[in-house]
Design a protein around this motif. Structure first.
Motif, PDB file in Angstrom:
ATOM      1  N   HIS A 254       1.465  -3.835  -0.926  1.00 16.70           N
ATOM      2  CA  HIS A 254       0.668  -4.340   0.188  1.00 16.70           C
ATOM      3  C   HIS A 254       0.287  -5.806  -0.006  1.00 16.70           C
ATOM      4  O   HIS A 254       0.427  -6.628   0.911  1.00 16.70           O
ATOM      5  CB  HIS A 254      -0.576  -3.458   0.366  1.00 16.70           C
ATOM      6  CG  HIS A 254      -1.344  -3.776   1.600  1.00 16.70           C
ATOM      7  ND1 HIS A 254      -2.715  -3.838   1.628  1.00 16.70           N
ATOM      8  CD2 HIS A 254      -0.930  -4.084   2.848  1.00 16.70           C
ATOM      9  CE1 HIS A 254      -3.113  -4.160   2.846  1.00 16.70           C
ATOM     10  NE2 HIS A 254      -2.051  -4.304   3.604  1.00 16.70           N
ATOM     11  N   LYS A 272      -6.076 -12.705   7.257  1.00 21.71           N
ATOM     12  CA  LYS A 272      -5.764 -11.329   6.864  1.00 21.71           C
ATOM     13  C   LYS A 272      -5.825 -11.152   5.352  1.00 21.71           C
ATOM     14  O   LYS A 272      -6.249 -10.124   4.849  1.00 21.71           O
ATOM     15  CB  LYS A 272      -4.365 -10.938   7.388  1.00 21.71           C
ATOM     16  CG  LYS A 272      -4.383 -10.620   8.870  1.00 21.71           C
ATOM     17  CD  LYS A 272      -3.012 -10.388   9.453  1.00 21.71           C
ATOM     18  CE  LYS A 272      -2.313  -9.163   8.887  1.00 21.71           C
ATOM     19  NZ  LYS A 272      -1.099  -8.813   9.663  1.00 21.71           N
ATOM     20  N   ASN A 276      -8.440  -8.564   3.627  1.00 27.98           N
ATOM     21  CA  ASN A 276      -7.949  -7.498   2.754  1.00 27.98           C
ATOM     22  C   ASN A 276      -8.608  -7.567   1.380  1.00 27.98           C
ATOM     23  O   ASN A 276      -8.973  -6.539   0.802  1.00 27.98           O
ATOM     24  CB  ASN A 276      -6.427  -7.582   2.621  1.00 27.98           C
ATOM     25  CG  ASN A 276      -5.896  -6.476   1.725  1.00 27.98           C
ATOM     26  OD1 ASN A 276      -5.632  -6.680   0.545  1.00 27.98           O
ATOM     27  ND2 ASN A 276      -5.788  -5.297   2.258  1.00 27.98           N
TER      28      ASN A 276
END
Ligand code: THG
Length: 287
Positions: A254, A272, A276
């Motif tokens: 990821h 992002k 995260n």
């Protein structure tokens, strides 16, 4: 080229100009004995929790595979798709070489699905493309045909061209075909990664197509698979990969995808990436 998928209310755009699309691979009984037994027995609780968990960490699409050896693939597919649609609202990708199982899923699905997959074999094309046309679905085209899997990227490109031509015969637009360059394990052939990466580069350069790969295949039989899968996805993204069937629950995979998106200009101000990071920090047990 934009490939558009949808669920009941959500639209996902796969495009070289957009953030990378993670197709969550976990709903697949292959190599997961417990899950296989549960699915065959009509228990879809783990299918639901795997669906939720993958979407929670950023899967934009979910792959659904119901291939339990000896069981009724179509019946399990129909139930799995129903349960997943009740649980999450993301586009689905139906993973089966069996046209009956694909149609079982397509016939109850609301939205524009992704069929996974057809090869370039005439028999497969003649079974799968009519389904794509009938249900308005997009299709993953695997770059192998009657002659098997070539080690020559140019030969894989030639298969992709054939798939595009056959799709056009059925009135399926090029944007609805996503190519799979074929990922084999480097555990068996140390050139396998290189051949796939070069195929991705060619597919992108020559066809401008969207490309999805089963990234986790690259590491079968080797230790520390997440590190290999993560590096492979990032290298694939550099070559033009726009989506991947992979496991977003692996932090290494990821974060590699988020980092590559940032480096390729698909994450404005690192929004992002930062989001995260904060989410993971919050999830850590207090020291
Ligand atoms: N291309 C396309 N579709 C595909 C693939 C592809 N679908 C299937 C596969 N390849 C991608 N999905 C997976 C799912 C799981 C694994 C690898 C690829 C995997 N599973 C572990 C194993 O088998 O060892 C088991 C996981 C577990 O125990 O939790 O590695 O290439 N179009």
């Amino acid at each position: 080229m934009e490939t558009i998928l949808s669920s009941r209310t959500k639209t996902v755009v796969i495009s070289p100009e957009k953030p990378f699309v993670i197709i969550g691979e976990r709903i697949n009984p292959t190599g997961r004995k417990k899950l296989a037994e549960e699915m065959a027995a009509g228990d879809f609780s783990r299918v639901r929790s795997d669906a939720l968990a993958q979407v929670e960490v950023g899967a934009a699409v979910l792959d659904v595979n119901s291939g339990v050896p000896g069981a009724d693939e179509s019946a399990i597919m129909r139930q799995a798709v129903q349960r997943v649609m009740e649980t999450v609202d993301v586009p689905l990708c139906f993973d089966s070489p069996n046209p009956a199982a694909l149609e079982a899923a397509l016939s109850i699905y609301s939205g524009k699905a992704l069929i996974n997959s057809t090869t370039g074999e005439e028999t497969a094309l003649a079974r799968v493309l009519p389904l794509a046309k009938k249900y308005g679905a997009a299709v993953i085209g695997l770059c192998n045909d009657e002659h098997g899997i070539s080690q020559d990227p140019q030969a894989r490109l030639a298969v992709a061209r054939k798939i595009l031509a056959r799709a056009a015969d059925y009135g399926i637009p090029a944007a609805d075909i996503i190519f799979d360059p074929l990922v084999l394990t480097v555990g068996a052939d140390s050139n396998a990664g290189k051949v796939t990466l070069e195929t991705i580069r060619l597919l992108r350069q020559e066809l401008g197509a969207n490309i999805s790969a089963g990234a986790s295949n690259v590491s079968f039989g080797l230790p520390d698979r997440p590190a290999l899968n993560a590096t492979f996805v990032a290298m694939g993204m550099m070559m033009g990969l726009t989506a991947s069937i992979t496991n977003p629950l692996e932090p290494a995979v990821h974060t590699a995808i988020l980092a590559a998106d940032l480096f390729l200009g698909h994450d404005a101000y690192g929004g992002k990436w930062i989001k995260n990071f904060r989410k993971r920090e919050k999830a850590k047990p207090a020291a």
